[in-house]
Scaffold this motif. Structure first.
Motif, mmCIF file in Angstrom:
data_model
loop_
_atom_site.group_PDB
_atom_site.id
_atom_site.type_symbol
_atom_site.label_atom_id
_atom_site.label_comp_id
_atom_site.label_asym_id
_atom_site.label_seq_id
_atom_site.Cartn_x
_atom_site.Cartn_y
_atom_site.Cartn_z
ATOM 1 N N THR A 16 0.832 -1.202 0.000
ATOM 2 C CA THR A 16 0.000 0.000 0.000
ATOM 3 C C THR A 16 0.864 1.249 0.000
ATOM 4 N N GLU A 17 1.903 1.251 0.839
ATOM 5 C CA GLU A 17 2.791 2.408 0.931
ATOM 6 C C GLU A 17 3.510 2.646 -0.385
ATOM 7 N N GLU A 18 3.952 1.581 -1.026
ATOM 8 C CA GLU A 18 4.652 1.719 -2.301
ATOM 9 C C GLU A 18 3.738 2.293 -3.375
ATOM 10 N N VAL A 19 2.511 1.785 -3.440
ATOM 11 C CA VAL A 19 1.555 2.283 -4.431
ATOM 12 C C VAL A 19 1.220 3.740 -4.128
ATOM 13 N N PHE A 20 1.013 4.042 -2.857
ATOM 14 C CA PHE A 20 0.694 5.417 -2.449
ATOM 15 C C PHE A 20 1.813 6.373 -2.848
ATOM 16 N N ARG A 21 3.038 6.013 -2.534
ATOM 17 C CA ARG A 21 4.162 6.906 -2.835
ATOM 18 C C ARG A 21 4.343 7.109 -4.327
ATOM 19 N N GLN A 22 4.174 6.030 -5.102
ATOM 20 C CA GLN A 22 4.343 6.153 -6.542
ATOM 21 C C GLN A 22 3.267 7.035 -7.155
ATOM 22 N N LEU A 23 2.013 6.816 -6.740
ATOM 23 C CA LEU A 23 0.922 7.633 -7.266
ATOM 24 C C LEU A 23 1.076 9.087 -6.844
ATOM 25 N N LYS A 24 1.459 9.308 -5.592
ATOM 26 C CA LYS A 24 1.657 10.677 -5.120
ATOM 27 C C LYS A 24 2.758 11.364 -5.915
ATOM 28 N N SER A 25 3.845 10.641 -6.153
ATOM 29 C CA SER A 25 4.946 11.196 -6.942
ATOM 30 C C SER A 25 4.494 11.538 -8.358
ATOM 31 N N ASP A 26 3.716 10.645 -8.968
ATOM 32 C CA ASP A 26 3.242 10.885 -10.332
ATOM 33 C C ASP A 26 2.264 12.053 -10.400
ATOM 34 N N ILE A 27 1.483 12.248 -9.339
ATOM 35 C CA ILE A 27 0.545 13.373 -9.300
ATOM 36 C C ILE A 27 1.304 14.684 -9.140
ATOM 37 N N ILE A 28 2.257 14.720 -8.215
ATOM 38 C CA ILE A 28 3.010 15.943 -7.955
ATOM 39 C C ILE A 28 3.885 16.321 -9.149
ATOM 40 N N SER A 29 4.447 15.317 -9.817
ATOM 41 C CA SER A 29 5.301 15.588 -10.974
ATOM 42 C C SER A 29 4.494 15.874 -12.235
ATOM 43 N N LEU A 30 3.165 15.752 -12.130
ATOM 44 C CA LEU A 30 2.237 15.979 -13.242
ATOM 45 C C LEU A 30 2.315 14.891 -14.311
ATOM 46 N N LYS A 31 2.955 13.754 -13.982
ATOM 47 C CA LYS A 31 2.857 12.614 -14.888
ATOM 48 C C LYS A 31 1.397 12.173 -14.979
ATOM 49 N N LEU A 32 0.694 12.314 -13.851
ATOM 50 C CA LEU A 32 -0.754 12.162 -13.823
ATOM 51 C C LEU A 32 -1.333 13.571 -13.741
ATOM 52 N N ALA A 33 -1.849 14.048 -14.841
ATOM 53 C CA ALA A 33 -2.272 15.443 -14.936
ATOM 54 C C ALA A 33 -3.557 15.695 -14.154
ATOM 55 N N SER A 129 20.101 21.418 -15.719
ATOM 56 C CA SER A 129 18.667 21.564 -16.041
ATOM 57 C C SER A 129 17.879 20.333 -15.592
ATOM 58 N N ASP A 130 18.246 19.802 -14.443
ATOM 59 C CA ASP A 130 17.592 18.615 -13.893
ATOM 60 C C ASP A 130 16.529 19.051 -12.895
ATOM 61 N N ALA A 131 15.320 19.293 -13.395
ATOM 62 C CA ALA A 131 14.242 19.801 -12.547
ATOM 63 C C ALA A 131 13.827 18.790 -11.484
ATOM 64 N N ALA A 132 13.817 17.511 -11.831
ATOM 65 C CA ALA A 132 13.414 16.486 -10.874
ATOM 66 C C ALA A 132 14.382 16.433 -9.694
ATOM 67 N N MET A 133 15.671 16.522 -9.986
ATOM 68 C CA MET A 133 16.663 16.511 -8.915
ATOM 69 C C MET A 133 16.541 17.763 -8.048
ATOM 70 N N LEU A 134 16.325 18.908 -8.664
ATOM 71 C CA LEU A 134 16.189 20.137 -7.894
ATOM 72 C C LEU A 134 14.977 20.074 -6.979
ATOM 73 N N LYS A 135 13.894 19.499 -7.465
ATOM 74 C CA LYS A 135 12.688 19.391 -6.637
ATOM 75 C C LYS A 135 12.950 18.519 -5.425
ATOM 76 N N SER A 136 13.674 17.415 -5.623
ATOM 77 C CA SER A 136 14.011 16.534 -4.509
ATOM 78 C C SER A 136 14.918 17.246 -3.512
ATOM 79 N N ARG A 167 2.775 20.736 -6.969
ATOM 80 C CA ARG A 167 2.334 20.581 -8.365
ATOM 81 C C ARG A 167 2.530 21.886 -9.121
ATOM 82 N N ALA A 168 2.212 23.007 -8.456
ATOM 83 C CA ALA A 168 2.446 24.297 -9.097
ATOM 84 C C ALA A 168 3.937 24.557 -9.262
ATOM 85 N N CYS A 169 4.729 24.108 -8.281
ATOM 86 C CA CYS A 169 6.170 24.290 -8.370
ATOM 87 C C CYS A 169 6.778 23.452 -9.485
ATOM 88 N N THR A 170 6.155 22.318 -9.794
ATOM 89 C CA THR A 170 6.627 21.510 -10.919
ATOM 90 C C THR A 170 6.552 22.321 -12.204
#
Length: 229
Positions: A16-33, A129-136, A167-170
């Protein structure tokens, strides 16, 4: 006497935690719009898990207002709410201002050194220009300040509220100028911490958080379908 089976329960919770973290990451990164439909069955199949941990992950994301769950209707990624952004930014500012005040008073040199190392990595991320790394690194930067202030618990509040603003910061970190402004904001806060200058640290923290206003304005203009209210 009831005997629990910790191995099975722990495995389910971990899934559950793994699925939650992955979905949350995809939502925040806008992979899931914002506005995207999510299928419990499809995600379970893609993750090679049963539907139960996916259902539990959905519920947790719903509690964070990242998913809109409606019985007998499609589950959707919630659009970015202006009202929630205003509320969460207010809470973040209130907490982070007091955190930087305390950090100015009690931060040890080894803790400041860790922040400096984080900033060095941020510069590398900007140069690449690594936005993902900067966000982390941004996430860890604010956590390090909480640790330096002996206020580790405060980061839990900050992290909960960052879920909405991230999400806005992404969108902000999608261009070189936005990345550079984030780095400069962090550097200014760090310099004030090193100088033990509380008022400057507070002012720079407030300015850093207010920068989100311009981000939202540009994001709304460029991606209006991502927002609501």
């Amino acid at each position: 006497m009831i005997t629990l089976e910790p191995s099975q329960d722990a495995k389910r919770l971990t899934t559950t935690e793994e699925v939650f973290r992955q979905l949350k990451s995809d939502i925040i990164s806008l992979k899931l719009a914002p506005g995207a439909k999510l299928s419990e069955a499809e995600i379970a199949k893609a993750c090679n898990v049963s539907r139960q941990p996916v259902r539990e992950a959905f519920m947790r994301l719903g509690e964070l207002n990242l998913l809109e769950i409606r019985p007998q209707r499609a589950t959707r990624v919630r659009k970015i709410s202006h009202e929630e952004l205003r509320n969460t930014r207010f809470i973040r500012a209130a907490v982070e201002v007091e955190v930087v005040r305390m950090a100015c008073q009690v931060a040890q040199q080894d803790q400041l050194d860790l922040i400096a190392e984080n900033l060095s990595l941020q510069r590398q991320a900007v140069d690449a220009s690594d936005a993902a790394m900067l966000k982390s690194l941004d996430y860890h930067f604010h956590n390090l300040i909480c640790l330096a202030a002996n206020c580790a618990h405060a980061f839990k509040v900050i992290a909960q509220n960052k879920a909405h603003t991230d999400r806005a910061c992404t969108l902000e970190l999608s261009d070189a100028e936005g990345m550079q402004e984030v780095l400069e904001g962090h550097t200014g806060i760090y310099d004030a911490l090193c100088e033990r200058d509380e008022e400057t640290a507070v002012a720079r923290t407030r300015f850093h958080l207010r920068h989100l206003d311009a981000t939202l304005k540009n994001a709304c203009k460029n991606s209006p379908d991502f927002f609501e209210d």
